[in-house]
Design a protein around this motif. Structure first.
Motif, PDB file in Angstrom:
ATOM      1  N   THR A  31     -44.129 -24.848 -20.698  1.00  0.00           N
ATOM      2  CA  THR A  31     -44.039 -24.427 -22.095  1.00  0.00           C
ATOM      3  C   THR A  31     -44.560 -23.007 -22.269  1.00  0.00           C
ATOM      4  OG1 THR A  31     -44.286 -26.694 -22.863  1.00  0.00           O
ATOM      5  CG2 THR A  31     -44.769 -24.956 -24.455  1.00  0.00           C
ATOM      6  N   GLY A  32     -45.714 -22.733 -21.683  1.00  0.00           N
ATOM      7  CA  GLY A  32     -46.277 -21.387 -21.775  1.00  0.00           C
ATOM      8  C   GLY A  32     -45.393 -20.350 -21.120  1.00  0.00           C
ATOM      9  N   ALA A  33     -44.854 -20.681 -19.954  1.00  0.00           N
ATOM     10  CA  ALA A  33     -44.017 -19.730 -19.228  1.00  0.00           C
ATOM     11  C   ALA A  33     -42.701 -19.473 -19.958  1.00  0.00           C
ATOM     12  CB  ALA A  33     -43.748 -20.249 -17.815  1.00  0.00           C
ATOM     13  N   LEU A  34     -42.082 -20.533 -20.476  1.00  0.00           N
ATOM     14  CA  LEU A  34     -40.790 -20.361 -21.151  1.00  0.00           C
ATOM     15  C   LEU A  34     -40.932 -19.754 -22.539  1.00  0.00           C
ATOM     16  CD1 LEU A  34     -39.057 -23.688 -20.093  1.00  0.00           C
ATOM     17  CD2 LEU A  34     -38.637 -21.386 -19.217  1.00  0.00           C
ATOM     18  N   THR A  35     -42.125 -19.855 -23.128  1.00  0.00           N
ATOM     19  CA  THR A  35     -42.345 -19.249 -24.443  1.00  0.00           C
ATOM     20  C   THR A  35     -42.717 -17.785 -24.326  1.00  0.00           C
ATOM     21  OG1 THR A  35     -43.092 -21.377 -25.292  1.00  0.00           O
ATOM     22  CG2 THR A  35     -43.689 -19.433 -26.566  1.00  0.00           C
ATOM     23  N   ALA A  36     -43.673 -17.489 -23.479  1.00  0.00           N
ATOM     24  CA  ALA A  36     -44.172 -16.113 -23.379  1.00  0.00           C
ATOM     25  C   ALA A  36     -43.230 -15.209 -22.588  1.00  0.00           C
ATOM     26  CB  ALA A  36     -45.549 -16.102 -22.733  1.00  0.00           C
ATOM     27  N   GLY A  37     -42.515 -15.748 -21.632  1.00  0.00           N
ATOM     28  CA  GLY A  37     -41.628 -14.931 -20.807  1.00  0.00           C
ATOM     29  C   GLY A  37     -40.595 -14.178 -21.609  1.00  0.00           C
ATOM     30  N   PRO A  38     -39.783 -14.863 -22.402  1.00  0.00           N
ATOM     31  CA  PRO A  38     -38.784 -14.131 -23.193  1.00  0.00           C
ATOM     32  C   PRO A  38     -39.394 -13.195 -24.239  1.00  0.00           C
ATOM     33  CG  PRO A  38     -38.189 -16.433 -23.029  1.00  0.00           C
ATOM     34  CD  PRO A  38     -39.562 -16.293 -22.452  1.00  0.00           C
ATOM     35  N   VAL A  39     -40.547 -13.572 -24.798  1.00  0.00           N
ATOM     36  CA  VAL A  39     -41.182 -12.724 -25.808  1.00  0.00           C
ATOM     37  C   VAL A  39     -41.614 -11.400 -25.197  1.00  0.00           C
ATOM     38  CG1 VAL A  39     -43.205 -12.498 -27.312  1.00  0.00           C
ATOM     39  CG2 VAL A  39     -41.912 -14.641 -27.267  1.00  0.00           C
ATOM     40  N   PHE A  40     -42.292 -11.463 -24.062  1.00  0.00           N
ATOM     41  CA  PHE A  40     -42.763 -10.233 -23.428  1.00  0.00           C
ATOM     42  C   PHE A  40     -41.641  -9.489 -22.709  1.00  0.00           C
ATOM     43  CE2 PHE A  40     -46.860 -12.522 -23.648  1.00  0.00           C
ATOM     44  CZ  PHE A  40     -47.565 -11.571 -24.370  1.00  0.00           C
ATOM     45  N   GLY A  41     -40.621 -10.209 -22.290  1.00  0.00           N
ATOM     46  CA  GLY A  41     -39.530  -9.569 -21.561  1.00  0.00           C
ATOM     47  C   GLY A  41     -38.455  -8.978 -22.440  1.00  0.00           C
ATOM     48  N   TYR A  42     -38.450  -9.336 -23.724  1.00  0.00           N
ATOM     49  CA  TYR A  42     -37.405  -8.841 -24.629  1.00  0.00           C
ATOM     50  C   TYR A  42     -37.554  -7.335 -24.838  1.00  0.00           C
ATOM     51  CZ  TYR A  42     -34.391  -8.417 -28.681  1.00  0.00           C
ATOM     52  OH  TYR A  42     -33.394  -8.041 -29.538  1.00  0.00           O
ATOM     53  N   GLY A  43     -36.548  -6.599 -24.543  1.00  0.00           N
ATOM     54  CA  GLY A  43     -36.549  -5.162 -24.736  1.00  0.00           C
ATOM     55  C   GLY A  43     -37.275  -4.401 -23.636  1.00  0.00           C
ATOM     56  N   THR A  44     -37.827  -5.078 -22.673  1.00  0.00           N
ATOM     57  CA  THR A  44     -38.492  -4.404 -21.554  1.00  0.00           C
ATOM     58  C   THR A  44     -37.813  -4.857 -20.269  1.00  0.00           C
ATOM     59  OG1 THR A  44     -40.138  -6.160 -21.295  1.00  0.00           O
ATOM     60  CG2 THR A  44     -40.704  -4.368 -22.789  1.00  0.00           C
ATOM     61  N   ARG A  45     -38.531  -4.764 -19.218  1.00  0.00           N
ATOM     62  CA  ARG A  45     -37.983  -5.200 -17.931  1.00  0.00           C
ATOM     63  C   ARG A  45     -38.085  -6.725 -17.817  1.00  0.00           C
ATOM     64  NH1 ARG A  45     -40.392  -0.254 -16.956  1.00  0.00           N
ATOM     65  NH2 ARG A  45     -39.018   1.190 -15.876  1.00  0.00           N
ATOM     66  N   PRO A  46     -37.052  -7.397 -17.325  1.00  0.00           N
ATOM     67  CA  PRO A  46     -37.083  -8.860 -17.196  1.00  0.00           C
ATOM     68  C   PRO A  46     -38.180  -9.353 -16.257  1.00  0.00           C
ATOM     69  CG  PRO A  46     -34.837  -8.067 -16.999  1.00  0.00           C
ATOM     70  CD  PRO A  46     -35.723  -6.865 -17.032  1.00  0.00           C
ATOM     71  N   TRP A  47     -38.447  -8.607 -15.188  1.00  0.00           N
ATOM     72  CA  TRP A  47     -39.487  -9.044 -14.254  1.00  0.00           C
ATOM     73  C   TRP A  47     -40.862  -9.026 -14.921  1.00  0.00           C
ATOM     74  CZ3 TRP A  47     -43.461  -5.777 -13.208  1.00  0.00           C
ATOM     75  CH2 TRP A  47     -43.268  -4.425 -13.458  1.00  0.00           C
ATOM     76  N   LEU A  48     -41.070  -8.112 -15.869  1.00  0.00           N
ATOM     77  CA  LEU A  48     -42.337  -8.072 -16.593  1.00  0.00           C
ATOM     78  C   LEU A  48     -42.485  -9.299 -17.484  1.00  0.00           C
ATOM     79  CD1 LEU A  48     -44.929  -6.532 -17.296  1.00  0.00           C
ATOM     80  CD2 LEU A  48     -43.630  -5.376 -19.102  1.00  0.00           C
ATOM     81  N   GLY A  49     -41.394  -9.685 -18.121  1.00  0.00           N
ATOM     82  CA  GLY A  49     -41.416 -10.893 -18.943  1.00  0.00           C
ATOM     83  C   GLY A  49     -41.671 -12.133 -18.112  1.00  0.00           C
ATOM     84  N   ALA A  50     -41.040 -12.219 -16.950  1.00  0.00           N
ATOM     85  CA  ALA A  50     -41.250 -13.370 -16.072  1.00  0.00           C
ATOM     86  C   ALA A  50     -42.696 -13.420 -15.587  1.00  0.00           C
ATOM     87  CB  ALA A  50     -40.293 -13.309 -14.889  1.00  0.00           C
ATOM     88  N   LEU A  51     -43.238 -12.264 -15.230  1.00  0.00           N
ATOM     89  CA  LEU A  51     -44.618 -12.203 -14.761  1.00  0.00           C
ATOM     90  C   LEU A  51     -45.602 -12.599 -15.868  1.00  0.00           C
ATOM     91  CD1 LEU A  51     -46.405 -11.480 -12.337  1.00  0.00           C
ATOM     92  CD2 LEU A  51     -46.486  -9.151 -13.219  1.00  0.00           C
ATOM     93  N   CYS A  52     -45.392 -12.071 -17.061  1.00  0.00           N
ATOM     94  CA  CYS A  52     -46.267 -12.425 -18.196  1.00  0.00           C
ATOM     95  C   CYS A  52     -46.123 -13.899 -18.559  1.00  0.00           C
ATOM     96  CB  CYS A  52     -45.938 -11.553 -19.403  1.00  0.00           C
ATOM     97  SG  CYS A  52     -46.459  -9.848 -19.215  1.00  0.00           S
ATOM     98  N   GLY A  53     -44.909 -14.407 -18.497  1.00  0.00           N
ATOM     99  CA  GLY A  53     -44.700 -15.827 -18.784  1.00  0.00           C
ATOM    100  C   GLY A  53     -45.413 -16.719 -17.790  1.00  0.00           C
ATOM    101  N   LEU A  54     -45.332 -16.380 -16.511  1.00  0.00           N
ATOM    102  CA  LEU A  54     -46.029 -17.158 -15.492  1.00  0.00           C
ATOM    103  C   LEU A  54     -47.549 -17.093 -15.682  1.00  0.00           C
ATOM    104  CD1 LEU A  54     -43.934 -16.306 -12.311  1.00  0.00           C
ATOM    105  CD2 LEU A  54     -43.974 -18.446 -13.592  1.00  0.00           C
ATOM    106  N   ALA A  55     -48.050 -15.906 -16.006  1.00  0.00           N
ATOM    107  CA  ALA A  55     -49.493 -15.754 -16.214  1.00  0.00           C
ATOM    108  C   ALA A  55     -49.950 -16.536 -17.435  1.00  0.00           C
ATOM    109  CB  ALA A  55     -49.852 -14.276 -16.365  1.00  0.00           C
ATOM    110  N   PHE A  56     -49.214 -16.454 -18.544  1.00  0.00           N
ATOM    111  CA  PHE A  56     -49.588 -17.178 -19.745  1.00  0.00           C
ATOM    112  C   PHE A  56     -49.496 -18.683 -19.534  1.00  0.00           C
ATOM    113  CE2 PHE A  56     -48.624 -18.996 -23.943  1.00  0.00           C
ATOM    114  CZ  PHE A  56     -49.780 -18.606 -24.608  1.00  0.00           C
TER     115      PHE A  56
END
Length: 137
Positions: A31-56
């Motif tokens: 839930t944390g990964a799928l919620t935070a990943g797209p939020v942080f990755g939107y408009g930036t680099r997708p790998w950054l969103g995936a990394l932030c989603g995994l961390a969150f």
């Protein structure tokens, strides 16, 4: 956001409690990964969103479930020879076949206080008993 951490009234055995807590950990992490990943990755680099989603997801799951702590402690103690590798199988065997342990809800307890005291004060490598321990006849 609150974790759906299982209570002892929702499960029948220690093994069921661990399985329910593991499912809660996986649910919180995903839930944390799928919620935070797209939020942080939107408009930036997708790998950054995936990394932030995994961390969150990892932070959320680590705070909500205890299965990972149990697993790490069990593996470390088993590697040092302090616990059997298949701990739940060992405890179930001690309960069902040997009668050494009793189960109260989701907790194993020693059936005999003398055995519990004996195991709490093991012999030292030199053959001497730990200070304060008494030998039983």
């Amino acid at each position: 956001m609150s974790a759906n951490v299982p209570t002892t009234s929702a499960v029948d055995s220690p093994r069921d409690l661990l399985a329910a807590d593991r499912r809660a950990l996986i649910g919180l992490w995903s839930t944390g990964a799928l919620t935070a990943g797209p939020v942080f990755g939107y408009g930036t680099r997708p790998w950054l969103g995936a990394l932030c989603g995994l961390a969150f997801g990892t932070l959320l799951a680590a705070g909500g479930a205890l299965w990972w702590r149990y697993s790490v402690a069990r593996l470390l103690l088993a590697a040092r020879g302090r616990l059997p590798w298949r701990l739940m199988h060992f405890l179930n065997d001690a309960h069902v076949h040997r009668g050494v342990l009793r189960r109260v809800g989701t907790v194993y307890q020693f059936r005999h206080l003398t055995l519990q005291r004996y195991l709490a004060h093991p012999e030292h490598p030199s053959g001497e008993r730990a200070a304060g321990a008494q030998r039983s006849p």
